[in-house]
Scaffold this active site. Sequence first.
Site, PDB file in Angstrom:
ATOM      1  N   HIS A  22       0.829  -1.191   0.000  1.00 17.92           N
ATOM      2  CA  HIS A  22       0.000   0.000   0.000  1.00 17.92           C
ATOM      3  C   HIS A  22       0.868   1.247   0.000  1.00 17.92           C
ATOM      4  O   HIS A  22       2.085   1.187   0.230  1.00 17.92           O
ATOM      5  CB  HIS A  22      -0.891   0.007   1.242  1.00 17.92           C
ATOM      6  CG  HIS A  22      -0.124  -0.190   2.512  1.00 17.92           C
ATOM      7  ND1 HIS A  22       0.556   0.827   3.139  1.00 17.92           N
ATOM      8  CD2 HIS A  22       0.107  -1.311   3.247  1.00 17.92           C
ATOM      9  CE1 HIS A  22       1.160   0.359   4.217  1.00 17.92           C
ATOM     10  NE2 HIS A  22       0.912  -0.942   4.309  1.00 17.92           N
ATOM     11  N   HIS A  35      -0.870   4.146   4.846  1.00 18.19           N
ATOM     12  CA  HIS A  35      -0.303   4.354   6.170  1.00 18.19           C
ATOM     13  C   HIS A  35       1.144   3.884   6.142  1.00 18.19           C
ATOM     14  O   HIS A  35       1.596   3.289   5.157  1.00 18.19           O
ATOM     15  CB  HIS A  35      -1.082   3.574   7.243  1.00 18.19           C
ATOM     16  CG  HIS A  35      -0.933   2.087   7.131  1.00 18.19           C
ATOM     17  ND1 HIS A  35      -1.574   1.337   6.167  1.00 18.19           N
ATOM     18  CD2 HIS A  35      -0.197   1.195   7.848  1.00 18.19           C
ATOM     19  CE1 HIS A  35      -1.254   0.065   6.298  1.00 18.19           C
ATOM     20  NE2 HIS A  35      -0.405  -0.040   7.310  1.00 18.19           N
TER      21      HIS A  35
END
Length: 283
Positions: free
Chosen positions: A112, A124
Amino acid sequence: MKVVISVDMEGVCGVSSWVQVSPPEFGGLVSSAEYERARERMTLEAAAAAQGALDAGATDVLVNDSHDTMRNLIPELLPDGVRFTSGNDKPLSMVQGVQEPGVGALLYVGYHARAGSMRGPLAHTWNGFIRDVRVNGSSTGEYGLNALLAGHYGVPVVFACGDDVAMAEITAELGPQVVTVAVKEGLSSFAAAHLHPREAQRRIREGAEQAVRSAPDAAPYSAVWPATAQLSFNHQARADACERVPGITRVDAVTVGWSSPDAFHLFQTFRMLAKVGEVRLDG
């Protein structure tokens, strides 16, 4: 050639909510059904990457569960002969295995975007309260920290799959030697447009095979050492706690900094500070 696959969950096809990636054992806003479906797709994407590596001639494939508790993989869905690691107290965390002799490539699955990324689904870095990580002045994410640690052992990152924002960040930092496969297009922090899971798995298998075949020409990622590092939090109380650690300096209200002679020191210092920063904010 031995290959290590680091598999996270937030970047997996079909995932766009914390509910889907949160193990139900901890309670809160969770769904056993959603999590079970997500961990199955996570495992199938790891299996696709592993099969691609085997098709390219890898002699040993180690799949390292790298999400949350690191006990998410369904081993029976992995190709025969593949090894796997589980448990969240691993010395090298998300890239456990790169230190083994003969490892020639590291592959990222389900990765991610870094904290603060626009349109990055569930973007994050490490946890929910780290706002930014910088190495020699440049922001990075888990992909960069893990690449530096792998590079410490001479292992290059050659493949990554996940959301399109993460893939763009990985290409920008690690270079075009990394074969990337975007399995979803980020629409916001909690929305994405996804490929069909079987199409995502097909592309992952093909991309991993291509990447492992070209791995002998890939270069390990590194930085200029000694390196300066900075870690910013979402609250000054976290920086208060980290400032008390020997060798750590206060940069501003929410940021601390340090210097590292190599990637191993940098990674373990970051990991320690991320733990020290877990302080109560309600007094």
